[in-house]
Design an enzyme around this catalytic site. Structure first.
Site, PDB file in Angstrom:
ATOM      1  N   ARG A 107      75.535  26.226 -13.099  1.00  0.00           N
ATOM      2  CA  ARG A 107      74.928  25.430 -14.177  1.00  0.00           C
ATOM      3  C   ARG A 107      75.779  25.536 -15.426  1.00  0.00           C
ATOM      4  O   ARG A 107      76.101  26.643 -15.856  1.00  0.00           O
ATOM      5  CB  ARG A 107      73.553  26.021 -14.538  1.00  0.00           C
ATOM      6  CG  ARG A 107      72.439  25.569 -13.703  1.00  0.00           C
ATOM      7  CD  ARG A 107      71.076  25.772 -14.321  1.00  0.00           C
ATOM      8  NE  ARG A 107      70.856  26.823 -15.286  1.00  0.00           N
ATOM      9  CZ  ARG A 107      69.719  27.004 -15.935  1.00  0.00           C
ATOM     10  NH1 ARG A 107      68.715  26.178 -15.742  1.00  0.00           N
ATOM     11  NH2 ARG A 107      69.559  27.997 -16.767  1.00  0.00           N
ATOM     12  N   THR A 111      74.832  22.165 -21.058  1.00  0.00           N
ATOM     13  CA  THR A 111      74.063  20.979 -20.624  1.00  0.00           C
ATOM     14  C   THR A 111      73.037  21.313 -19.542  1.00  0.00           C
ATOM     15  O   THR A 111      72.130  20.516 -19.289  1.00  0.00           O
ATOM     16  CB  THR A 111      75.005  19.918 -20.034  1.00  0.00           C
ATOM     17  OG1 THR A 111      75.598  20.476 -18.836  1.00  0.00           O
ATOM     18  CG2 THR A 111      76.118  19.554 -20.999  1.00  0.00           C
ATOM     19  N   ASP A 203      68.718  36.174 -15.132  1.00  0.00           N
ATOM     20  CA  ASP A 203      69.737  35.481 -14.340  1.00  0.00           C
ATOM     21  C   ASP A 203      69.836  36.132 -12.963  1.00  0.00           C
ATOM     22  O   ASP A 203      70.307  37.266 -12.833  1.00  0.00           O
ATOM     23  CB  ASP A 203      71.090  35.541 -15.065  1.00  0.00           C
ATOM     24  CG  ASP A 203      72.122  34.659 -14.379  1.00  0.00           C
ATOM     25  OD1 ASP A 203      72.339  34.827 -13.161  1.00  0.00           O
ATOM     26  OD2 ASP A 203      72.701  33.788 -15.043  1.00  0.00           O
ATOM     27  N   ASP A 206      73.426  37.196 -11.666  1.00  0.00           N
ATOM     28  CA  ASP A 206      73.950  38.383 -12.353  1.00  0.00           C
ATOM     29  C   ASP A 206      73.218  39.652 -11.901  1.00  0.00           C
ATOM     30  O   ASP A 206      73.850  40.712 -11.738  1.00  0.00           O
ATOM     31  CB  ASP A 206      73.797  38.228 -13.876  1.00  0.00           C
ATOM     32  CG  ASP A 206      74.881  37.321 -14.454  1.00  0.00           C
ATOM     33  OD1 ASP A 206      75.892  37.094 -13.770  1.00  0.00           O
ATOM     34  OD2 ASP A 206      74.698  36.844 -15.591  1.00  0.00           O
TER      35      ASP A 206
HETATM   36  C1  PRP Z   1      71.136  29.719 -11.087  1.00  0.00           C
HETATM   37  C2  PRP Z   1      70.215  29.807  -9.887  1.00  0.00           C
HETATM   38  C3  PRP Z   1      70.140  28.377  -9.445  1.00  0.00           C
HETATM   39  C4  PRP Z   1      70.195  27.619 -10.747  1.00  0.00           C
HETATM   40  C5  PRP Z   1      68.799  27.198 -11.105  1.00  0.00           C
HETATM   41  O1  PRP Z   1      72.442  29.654 -10.684  1.00  0.00           O
HETATM   42  O2  PRP Z   1      70.665  30.670  -8.890  1.00  0.00           O
HETATM   43  O3  PRP Z   1      71.215  27.987  -8.598  1.00  0.00           O
HETATM   44  O4  PRP Z   1      70.692  28.529 -11.732  1.00  0.00           O
HETATM   45  O5  PRP Z   1      68.795  26.413 -12.232  1.00  0.00           O
HETATM   46  P1  PRP Z   1      68.468  24.856 -12.207  1.00  0.00           P
HETATM   47  O6  PRP Z   1      67.232  24.688 -11.382  1.00  0.00           O
HETATM   48  O7  PRP Z   1      68.229  24.541 -13.663  1.00  0.00           O
HETATM   49  O8  PRP Z   1      69.655  24.128 -11.658  1.00  0.00           O
HETATM   50  P2  PRP Z   1      73.681  29.683 -11.718  1.00  0.00           P
HETATM   51  O9  PRP Z   1      74.077  28.286 -12.067  1.00  0.00           O
HETATM   52  O10 PRP Z   1      73.346  30.593 -12.853  1.00  0.00           O
HETATM   53  O11 PRP Z   1      74.841  30.266 -10.845  1.00  0.00           O
HETATM   54  P3  PRP Z   1      74.970  31.699 -10.132  1.00  0.00           P
HETATM   55  O12 PRP Z   1      73.995  31.736  -8.979  1.00  0.00           O
HETATM   56  O13 PRP Z   1      76.389  31.713  -9.699  1.00  0.00           O
HETATM   57  O14 PRP Z   1      74.657  32.768 -11.152  1.00  0.00           O
HETATM   58  N1  URA Z   2      68.851  30.547 -13.246  1.00  0.00           N
HETATM   59  C1  URA Z   2      68.452  31.821 -13.206  1.00  0.00           C
HETATM   60  O1  URA Z   2      69.104  32.677 -12.577  1.00  0.00           O
HETATM   61  N2  URA Z   2      67.359  32.173 -13.894  1.00  0.00           N
HETATM   62  C2  URA Z   2      66.617  31.288 -14.601  1.00  0.00           C
HETATM   63  O2  URA Z   2      65.586  31.673 -15.198  1.00  0.00           O
HETATM   64  C3  URA Z   2      67.045  29.948 -14.615  1.00  0.00           C
HETATM   65  C4  URA Z   2      68.164  29.597 -13.927  1.00  0.00           C
END
Ligand code: PRP
Ligand code: URA
Length: 212
Positions: A107, A111, A203, A206
């Protein structure tokens, strides 16, 4: 389990208990990972209720019979990278012969739009039940993009599993993909101004990988 318009919210006390442990900011990486996997096993039991079976010839100590077994090769798990990886082992515990695809999305911090950086799906994707995994459904952008992609590649019988969802994410996903059932461990209150789920768990990627 509460079921409404193709959305299944798990109510099992063990799932709720483990989600509360996940939320706790004191829960470290090791325990966080273990809990994600355990919750996925418990949720998978429900989400895979309609897995196709095939009768297999088996010789018991008494006689030969035909007995049903899961056609595991027909299941594809597709974790959304990174956080969905934490759920993969939970489903493989239940169906060790499932195939595994990967969709890499992140994400944008400003944005909140998803960006794709990797995709590899097991072929032939159109003949499989596909279980898309991501612990968090926030705006729904990532899950919608992942399912768009799978459908473009011919995927038809798709399910989506998340551990925590925001109402905004459920609405967005359901509007874009009304045919795809959502299996969710807990429906949280709302998103905050940074599109994080409240109360959520922070997150997920993380916390699973110990980054940040
Ligand atoms: C997080 C999570 C989802 C997304 C959810 O991933 O694991 O994939 O955000 O958010 P959304 O419904 O608003 O799209 P992130 O983009 O942080 O990547 P990561 O898993 O690599 O940390
Ligand atoms: N992605 C995450 O990992 N946590 C949130 O709360 C939203 C998006």
């Amino acid at each position: 389990m509460i079921m409404k318009e193709n959305v299944f919210i798990m109510e099992h006390p063990l799932i709720q208990h483990k989600i509360s442990m996940l939320r706790d900011e004191r829960t470290g990486t090791n325990e966080f990972r273990r809990l994600i996997e355990e919750i996925t096993v418990l949720m998978g039991y429900e989400a895979l209720r309609d897995l196709p079976l095939e009768d297999i010839k088996i010789k018991t100590p008494i006689e030969t019979c035909y007995s049903p077994m899961v056609s595991g090769k027909k299941l594809a798990i597709v974790p959304i990278l990174r956080a969905g990886l934490g759920m993969t082992g939970g489903i493989l515990t239940l169906v060790p012969s499932a195939k595994v695809g990967h969709i890499g999305l992140y994400r944008d911090e400003e944005t909140h739009e998803p960006h794709e950086y990797f995709c590899k799906l097991p072929a032939p994707i159109d003949q499989r039940t596909i279980l898309v995994l991501d612990p968090m459904l926030a705006t729904g952008g990532s899950a919608v993009a992942a399912v768009n992609f799978i459908k473009q590649h011919g995927g038809k019988n798709i399910k989506f599993m998340c551990i925590i969802a925001a109402p905004e994410g459920i609405k967005h996903f359901h509007e874009c993909h009304p045919d795809v059932p959502i299996y969710c461990g807990h429906l949280d209150r709302c998103l905050n101004e940074n599109a994080y789920i409240c109360p959520g768990l922070g997150d997920a990627g993380d916390r699973i990988f110990g980054t940040k």
